[in-house]
Design an enzyme around this catalytic site. Structure first.
Site, PDB file in Angstrom:
ATOM      1  N   CYS A  65      17.174  31.621  51.902  1.00 45.01           N
ATOM      2  CA  CYS A  65      18.197  30.623  51.571  1.00 45.01           C
ATOM      3  C   CYS A  65      18.233  29.507  52.613  1.00 45.01           C
ATOM      4  O   CYS A  65      18.836  29.660  53.674  1.00 45.01           O
ATOM      5  CB  CYS A  65      19.558  31.309  51.462  1.00 45.01           C
ATOM      6  N   CYS A  71      21.637  28.202  53.541  1.00 45.90           N
ATOM      7  CA  CYS A  71      22.430  29.088  54.408  1.00 45.90           C
ATOM      8  C   CYS A  71      21.938  29.010  55.852  1.00 45.90           C
ATOM      9  O   CYS A  71      22.733  29.001  56.781  1.00 45.90           O
ATOM     10  CB  CYS A  71      22.303  30.550  53.996  1.00 45.90           C
ATOM     11  N   ASP A  72      20.627  29.019  56.035  1.00 45.11           N
ATOM     12  CA  ASP A  72      20.072  29.260  57.368  1.00 45.11           C
ATOM     13  C   ASP A  72      19.381  28.050  57.997  1.00 45.11           C
ATOM     14  O   ASP A  72      18.991  28.111  59.163  1.00 45.11           O
ATOM     15  CB  ASP A  72      19.063  30.429  57.301  1.00 45.11           C
TER      16      ASP A  72
END
Ligand code: NAP
Length: 307
Positions: free
Chosen positions: A132, A135-136
């Site tokens: 992701c 997300c990261d």
């Protein structure tokens, strides 16, 4: 107590089914699953969901849907369904140590990111390997990263990651991309993105305990040549698998594991069991289409119950 409607999964499909069935006075019972709110809770801005001209954060959108469902009396429990029995009625659904019985079931368990399938990938998951970018990505400011895949997701993630990373390498197993023309063009024109063709990741290098991911061992599938690439992050963007393991043998699945529904309906091959969202859609996979089929499932369940 036998529930009218049990909804398995709480993404846009499941929550829309909950809103509609709650408003039809069916008092739906929803079991959220491992990722309450579904994949949208892993994203940041959602700019294509109609009704939000300035966009909305994915988690906020899901929280609104959840509140809307609860406002009309949907009962939402935290839990993960590990077994179902659709062979007789009432249908039986097990989550944690509990069992719930249902007159109708709506399956909205969505899909999960596919993995390459090598041991070092799972060992370093969360320690340099991610599925992701939204997300990261933030953790890779000023670093070099790689993205595996040749589809729209890979192009989107690589492009997004160049906001943080100094260089993004797209590693693709063929020499042409599957991604749509517009996404390809955007990635190919980005000076921070470099393409490594005909290549697969043979091993993810590094250690979970010490420095995290330190590089990749790559293999050219045409020449067999092995090389190493110095990167600190690997984003796997090779598609998704439907979350249908527990439904195998219970409802009919297609060759890729998606629940089979006819084009104009969310019916499964078991009367009274419906499926909506990414678990039955490998084509569109959008929050709005998932919500649309969630609405269809609720209406179909209501009609089925009133027969
Ligand atoms: P996809 O279109 O199925 O592409 C997956 C890519 O990963 C392919 O290039 C495939 O290679 C590669 N791949 C698959 N398994 C692999 C493996 N084991 N090892 C190495 N490479 C592997 O999946 P996606 O990119 O997630 O897109 C899915 C759908 O969502 C598509 O319909 C797409 O248009 C849509 N989508 C749209 C957007 C957007 O419009 N903003 C963004 C993301 C996704 P091959 O090409 O060789 O098969």
């Amino acid at each position: 107590m036998i529930r009218n409607v049990v909804i398995i999964g709480s993404g846009p499909a499941g929550l829309t089914a909950a809103i509609y069935s709650a408003r039809a006075n069916l008092e739906p019972f929803m079991i959220e699953g491992k990722e309450p709110g579904g994949q949208l809770t892993l994203t940041t801005a959602v700019e294509n969901f109609p009704g939000f001209s300035e966009g909305i954060q994915g988690p906020d959108l899901m929280e609104e849907m959840r509140k809307q469902a609860q406002r009309f009396g949907a009962h939402i429990v935290n839990g993960f369904v590990h077994k179902v029995d659709f062979s007789s009625r009432p249908f039986r659904v097990w989550y944690g140590d509990e069992e719930v019985q249902a007159k109708t079931v709506i399956i909205s368990t969505g899909s999960s990111a596919k993995l390459i399938g090598i041991e070092s990938e799972s060992r370093l998951m969360g320690h340099g390997v991610s599925t992701c970018a939204t997300c990261d990505g933030f953790f890779y400011r000023g670093k070099r990263i790689a993205v595996v895949g040749g589809g729209d997701s890979a192009m989107e993630e690589a492009t997004f990651l160049t906001k943080f990373a100094t260089e993004a390498y797209v590693i693709h197993r063929r020499d042409s991309l599957r991604a749509s023309k517009i996404m390809q063009d955007r990635a190919l024109a980005n000076p921070k993105i470099k393409f490594i063709w005909d290549t697969v990741v043979d091993e993810v290098l590094g250690s979970r305990e010490k420095d995290g991911l330190t590089g990749l061992k790559l293999k050219n599938v045409k020449s067999g040549q092995i090389s190493t690439l110095d990167v600190e992050g690997l984003f796997v963007a090779i598609g998704h698998n439907p979350n249908t393991e527990i439904f195998r043998g219970q409802v009919e699945l297609d060759s890729k594991g998606y629940i089979k529904t006819p084009g104009n309906s969310t019916r499964t091959n078991v009367a009274g069991v419906f499926a909506c969202g990414d678990v039955q859609d490998s084509v569109y996979r959008q929050a709005i289409t998932a919500a649309g089929t969630g609405c269809m499932a609720a209406i179909e369940a209501e009609r089925w119950l009133s027969h």
